[in-house]
Design an enzyme around this catalytic site. Structure first.
Site, short mmCIF file in Angstrom:
data_model
loop_
_atom_site.label_atom_id
_atom_site.label_comp_id
_atom_site.label_asym_id
_atom_site.label_seq_id
_atom_site.Cartn_x
_atom_site.Cartn_y
_atom_site.Cartn_z
CE LYS A 124 -112.75 14.54 54.25
NZ LYS A 124 -113.33 13.44 53.46
CG ASP A 164 -116.45 14.28 55.27
OD1 ASP A 164 -116.09 13.41 54.48
OD2 ASP A 164 -116.42 14.11 56.51
#
Ligand code: GLU
Length: 445
Positions: A124, A164
């Site tokens: 991430k 995201d």
């Protein structure tokens, strides 16, 4: 396993990383039993190795705004775990981004990606840069500056970023454009790309579609039909949009959406052009939902409130972590909610999750419910590697099958005596078993 010892050691090493510790605790509590039944896990120090990311990149991102002023943000990529495949996970551009939130997301991503059945590890990244109120040119300059630093550390078989919160097709385009200029290759080292240059059909819809496929499977375990059910959604971005589209198609009625300014209640249902209007709202860049009530006067805007105060059958948090707390959970349950599914990552606080489980509500965690997004990213990677493009039907069919499979895995490990399905336990154990076994097979690395 001594959960408290592990957590306090982690807390001492990484003070203040509350979200990360929350995510770790949830997994440890879920897997405690199977962990204790498998001495090889303890012997191989699986937990100690799993809670530390493989590596973290932190860098300064300096860029020039439209006034000619220099802005400085922080950039990150957390390469969490690549045991079962290249690091894979989104980039989040949001003012709240810090190491704790990215570590929690990377940790969860590792298990989520394991659940998809595709060979992807967990990662991430992101920045505390917020696209809100920025011009296109500013967003492009920021993305280019971000990529100048990150490009050396990613690649089609190394680390494949995606979108995201705050990173959609526009940002992926700017990031990927700069990446290709620097890397001089065209192997699709990003997912969520535009359709014209290697993106996959259904990827924009995938998180929301997958979530509804999963919810449908949950309801089936209690012989409940989605048809005619009322649904509260939070957020109004890409994920909320996909969920609204599929829920409506399956006969449910979406009655809320929300933004940082409050929420909209539309008793007639948010369907058809109203769902498309969500995209217009998002593209306006103001990050508010209030204009919806001006455009559709039969709806009501509740300033500063959350949608969980409405009486609904199904609640789908689709915005950000910890957006539904214990009090919200109590209100939903008092109002007779049947099913709560996290579409956002860790959308509910730990206390809210415990409450839903205690009340035997159908509840499932983000790492199972929203895995359709990253699963379809995996399908995008396959298409890029084969230099082909699958049809909409083909991708959707695969996505549907993957979501059914994730549900079946969660059921296998989550069914309790008495019949209640603890999806939190089921998803955590299923994901953990796969990663742990693969770690043992690959030795101490
Ligand atoms: N950001 C999404 C997630 O939380 C998608 C990640 C991806 O497609 O790599 O799973």
């Amino acid at each position: 396993m001594k959960i408290n010892n592990i957590l306090s050691a982690l807390e001492a090493k990484h003070p203040g990383e509350h979200e990360f510790l929350q995510a770790v605790k949830e997994v440890l509590v879920s897997i405690e039993d199977v962990y204790n039944q498998h001495p090889e896990f303890e012997k191989n120090r699986i937990i100690e190795r799993l809670v530390e990311p493989d590596r973290i990149f932190t860098f300064r991102v300096a860029w020039v705004d439209d006034n000619g002023d220099i802005q400085v943000n922080l950039g990150y990529r957390v390469q969490f775990n690549n045991t079962i495949g290249p690091y894979k996970g989104g980039l989040r551009f949001h003012a709240s981004v810090n190491l704790s939130s990215l570590k929690f997301l990377g940790f969860e991503q590792t298990f989520k990606n394991a659940l998809t059945t595709l060979p992807m590890g967990g990662g991430k990244g992101g920045s505390d840069f917020s696209p809100r109120g920025k011009s296109n040119a500013e967003i492009m300059r920021f993305c280019q500056a971000f990529m100048l630093e990150l490009w050396r550390n990613i690649g089609p078989d190394t680390d494949v970023p995606a979108g995201d919160i705050g990173v959609g097709t526009r940002e992926i385009g700017y990031l990927y454009g700069m990446y290709k200029k620097l890397a001089r290759e065209n192997t699709g080292t990003f997912t969520g790309k535009g359709l014209e240059y290697g993106g996959s059909l259904i990827r924009p819809e995938a998180t929301g579609f997958g979530a509804l496929y999963f919810v449908n499977e949950m309801l089936k375990t209690r012989n409940i039909d989605l048809q005619g059910k009322t649904v509260a959604i939070s957020g109004f971005g890409n994920v909320a949009w996909g969920a609204a589209l599929k829920a409506t198609e399956l006969g449910a009625k979406i009655v809320t959406i929300s933004g940082p300014d409050g929420y909209i209640y539309d008793p007639a249902g948010i369907s058809g052009e109203k769902i498309e209007y969500m995209l217009e709202l998002r593209d306006s860049g103001d990050d508010i939902v209030a204009p919806y009530a001006e455009k559709y006067p039969d709806s009501i805007f509740f300033a500063g409130k959350k949608p969980w105060e409405q009486k609904v059958d199904i609640a789908l948090p689709c915005a950000i972590q910890n957006e539904l707390n214990k009090k919200d959970a109590e209100t939903l349950v008092a109002n007779g909610v049947t099913c709560v599914a996290e579409v956002s990552n860790m959308g509910c606080t730990a206390e809210a999750v415990d409450f839903f489980i205690e009340k035997k509500i159908l509840f499932a965690p983000g790492k199972a419910v929203n895995a359709g997004g990253v699963a379809t990213s995996g399908l995008e990677m396959s298409q890029n590697a084969m230099h082909i493009q699958w049809t909409e039907e083909e991708v959707d069919r695969k996505l549907h099958q993957i979501m059914k499979n994730i549900h079946a895995q969660s059921l296998k490990y989550g069914k309790e005596e008495g019949g209640y399905i603890n999806y939190v336990k089921g998803a955590n154990v299923a994901g953990f078993m796969k990663v742990a076994r693969a770690m043992i097979a690959q030795g101490v690395v």
